[in-house]
Scaffold this motif. Structure first.
Motif: not given
Ligand SMILES: [Ca+2]
Ligand SMILES: [Ca+2]
Length: 758
Positions: A400, A451, A530
């Protein structure tokens, strides 16, 4: 695109504010996730460990100079950065300030890059070799705090010189000079899932087909539904692509690929320019981030972007029909040389500028390095301000990129690491989807992602695209083979190729407009949070083109597909066309839109024409219909002109006469039947009887042929096993010497066959 790390960095990057930047949330706009800041966060720690080694210990010297030593630093975040141990990048237009800097560090200016000369709005850049022996590396953690308050963590370096160069840059930057270290980039390809096969061999990859229109990541429909093939088709129907499936003139789009390892083969666009020109066939000096095997990385990136279609070689890339290719190959992987070679590759005339830039590489920075690590930041945003659309790879560590740094259970007010150039301002950062899915590539690895916070349109990774692509050989020529290769190195040029299609659809679109179109037409609704969106080439191109006329259709109703006519006998051709102006509408094509061609030469227009031939031989007669689509439709008949004397010119059916009704009265294994004698006659132009084998009878029922027979008086058995009367259609054709029916000599009759009385 750029979530900002810390206030000091915000100042630097906000120089680059663009329309693009506005859709990003400002830094730290998620107070819900930021905990109370510890006031007594400890200073970062430093260590040297000889087990930490850079991917390569040295890189090529500058312009034939001595090779340069490379060190590595690894942060608490896991960010690992390789950088030149004794070089910094100084960016200034103040000659006196540069001179003083060189004096201070016993420096040696290796290169000067004049961005303004290339039309980029940023100060000149100097690559300076410095003497770090008087630098105190221990000051590094304190210096970093001047930029990132409360920054902590740890740095482990391969050697102390590497820590010293970071400390030197921090110290200079704290004193107001724009100084960066000189990190090395890594190509974002991975070597897993390799399966070699070829279009002409029995494929190892069972899913491979040579027809790109069926590839799961190119076609419309399926889970990915990216629709590159449909976008191509619409561009062709609209006339953006010509008959060779290639755009011309203003519809061509210049794309610059910053990479290395370009091996010329059949998959390159016809229009390609490499800087420097002698770099063809020279492998990249930097490797891929998960091992060797990509020494001709640039070649695969070009294939992912614009591998040429239907050439029986390798890959097919979205931009193939429209891209004019520019390439820049730096001799080494350090960012100073990359920026310098890229800038040298830019055409002198602004009008010749690339519209799209692709950079399939990345590196990571720990927060302790970010203030002096991001030499790319101003560079990429200046490209965007100069009107170029920049696509970069998200990286392949499965992380991330927006994660916040932590100290134990406390979330710190800065990001854990910085992925360059993915997180830079002014770029479109592209992540990768797993094979034939709309989920992020690979669990526990694969593509990086951003994120996704509530109320956010997505993290820093802007858009997703295929991670695994069928790419051709990266050798120069040789037999065609195709491998499934993986990496955001290929996701990024894939979207760049789609952007090129959008630009080709309307050359007046600006970089901001093309970006908006890509983002607003992208698919959303991935089950994987995601993946905020993934590219939709079909919708992106359609939204520019609007309603596209489909292909018209054309039919020749007479004569039949292949006919024979005697010299001197007129033959009449009839046909019609139907237009399809989109959305399921259809309309007859007007006569003025129909053209008859004979052996390629236009001879008449309209729905009908009559021709009389004076010489024997065969002719191809084509009826072309042009509707509102740029693509016309056509139908064809073959006409065989035979000598008049030998040619049959009359035919007659003597029996049965039309509508004759009879009853079946015999029975065999197939049921009830009646033998029916067919009697016909044909004569030639010279009065002689036409030979028996030239008289062909075709008996059909409900359009289905049930029997054929030849001669003047054949007998056929016709059956009726039903409790009703059946009608058989009987056609007599007279054939020419080739066995082709002669136009105008077809005769027809029918017979009604009553069933046996029950
Ligand atoms: Ca190809
Ligand atoms: Ca980050």
């Amino acid at each position: 695109m750029h979530r900002i790390l810390a206030s000091a960095l915000t100042i630097t990057l906000s120089l680059a504010a663009t329309a693009h930047a506005q859709k990003d949330a400002p830094a730290f706009s998620q107070p819900a996730t930021v905990k109370v800041i510890a006031t007594d966060v400890p200073l970062a720690t430093l260590a040297v460990n000889s087990k930490v080694q850079p991917a390569v210990s040295k890189i090529e010297g500058v312009d034939g100079g001595p090779s340069r030593l490379v060190g590595r630093v690894i942060g608490a975040s896991g960010a690992s950065t390789d950088l030149v141990k004794d070089e910094v990048i100084v960016r200034t237009d103040d000659k006196a300030a540069l001179e003083a800097f060189v004096q201070r560090w016993n420096g040696d200016v290796l290169t000067r890059t004049d961005f303004r000369k290339a039309g980029l709005d940023m100060p000149a850049q100097y690559l300076v070799r410095v003497d770090t022996s008087n630098v105190d590396a221990k000051l590094l953690p304190e210096l970093a705090r001047k930029f990132v308050p409360s920054v902590t963590g740890s740095l482990v370096a391969s050697d102390e010189a590497t820590l010293r160069i970071v400390a030197l840059a921090l110290q200079e930057k704290a004193n107001g000079l724009d100084v960066s270290v000189n990190p090395l980039v890594t190509s974002q390809s991975v070597a897993d899932r390799r399966a070699t096969d070829g279009p002409f061999a029995s494929p190892v990859d069972g899913e491979f087909s040579p027809n790109a229109f069926s590839w799961p990541y190119l076609r419309s429909g399926g889970t990915m539904d990216i629709g590159v093939t449909e976008a191509w088709r619409k561009l062709r129907l609209r006339g953006v692509l010509g008959e060779n499936d290639s755009a011309a003139g203003a519809n061509r789009v210049k794309v610059l690929v910053m990479d290395a390892g370009f091996n010329l083969n059949a998959d390159y666009p016809a229009s390609r320019t490499l800087f420097p020109a002698d770099a063809w066939g020279r492998p990249n000096t930097w490797g891929c981030n998960t091992g060797p095997g990509c020494e001709f990385h640039g070649t695969h990136v070009v294939q992912a972007l614009a591998g040429q279609l239907d050439n029986n070689f390798g890959a097919a890339g979205p931009g193939a029909p429209v891209v004019d290719l520019l390439m820049a190959q730096s001799p080494s992987a350090d960012v100073a040389q990359l920026m310098r070679y890229f800038t040298l590759a830019l055409p002198a005339a602004l009008s010749e500028r690339p519209f799209i830039v692709n950079a399939s590489f990345a590196f990571e920075l720990d927060p302790l390095l970010t203030p002096v690590g991001d030499a790319f930041g101003v560079f990429f945003s200046s490209l965007r301000r100069a009107g170029m659309l920049v696509f970069v790879s998200a990286g392949n560590r499965g992380i991330d990129v927006d994660a916040m740094a932590r100290l134990g259970s406390i979330e710190l007010p800065y990001e854990a690491l910085y992925v360059v150039p993915c997180e830079n301002d002014g770029v479109i950062c592209v992540g990768g989807l797993d094979w034939n899915t709309n989920r992020k590539a690979r669990e526990g690895g694969g593509s990086n992602f951003g994120q996704v916070r509530s109320g956010d349109s997505g993290g820093t990774v802007d858009i997703f695209a295929p991670f695994d692509l069928w790419l051709g050989s990266n050798t120069a020529g040789g037999p065609s083979s195709v491998s499934r290769l993986s990496g955001t190195s290929f996701s990024s040029p894939f979207v760049a190729g789609v952007a090129a299609l959008v630009k080709a659809a309307n050359p007046s679109l600006s970089a901001n407009e093309v970006e908006r179109i890509l983002m607003t037409t992208a698919h959303t609704g991935s089950p994987d949070s995601r993946v905020p969106r993934w590219v939709n080439a079909n919708l992106a191109v359609s939204s520019v083109l609007g309603d596209v006329c489909e292909l018209p259709s054309v039919t020749i109703t007479s004569p039949a597909a292949s006919v024979s006519v005697p010299v001197g006998s007129p033959v009449t051709f009839n046909g019609f066309g139907t237009d399809s102006p989109g959305l399921g509408r259809s309309a007859p094509l007007p006569a003025s839109s129909l053209t008859w061609l004979e052996n390629g030469t236009a001879v008449a227009s309209g729905g009908t024409m009559t021709r009389t031939y004076t010489t024997t031989g065969s002719r191809t007669v084509r009826l072309v219909g042009r509707g509102c689509s740029a693509v016309s439709a056509s139908a064809t008949v073959m006409v065989n002109v035979v000598p008049a004397t030998a040619a049959p010119n009359s035919a007659q059916i003597l029996a049965p006469s039309v509508g004759t009704t009879v009853m079946v009265d015999l029975r065999d294994a197939r049921g009830w039947y009646l033998p029916v004698q067919l009697i016909g006659r044909a004569t030639n132009a010279d009065g002689t009887a036409t030979r028996d084998e030239r008289l062909r009878w075709t008996i059909s029922r409900d359009g289905r042929t049930v029997a054929t027979a030849f001669g003047r008086a054949p007998t056929v058995n016709l059956y009726n096993n039903e409790e009703r009367t059946l009608t058989y259609d009987i056609v007599l054709d007279v054939l020419d010497e080739r066995g082709v029916p002669i136009a105008g000599l077809r005769r027809a009759t029918s017979i009604r066959l009553e069933s046996v009385p029950g």
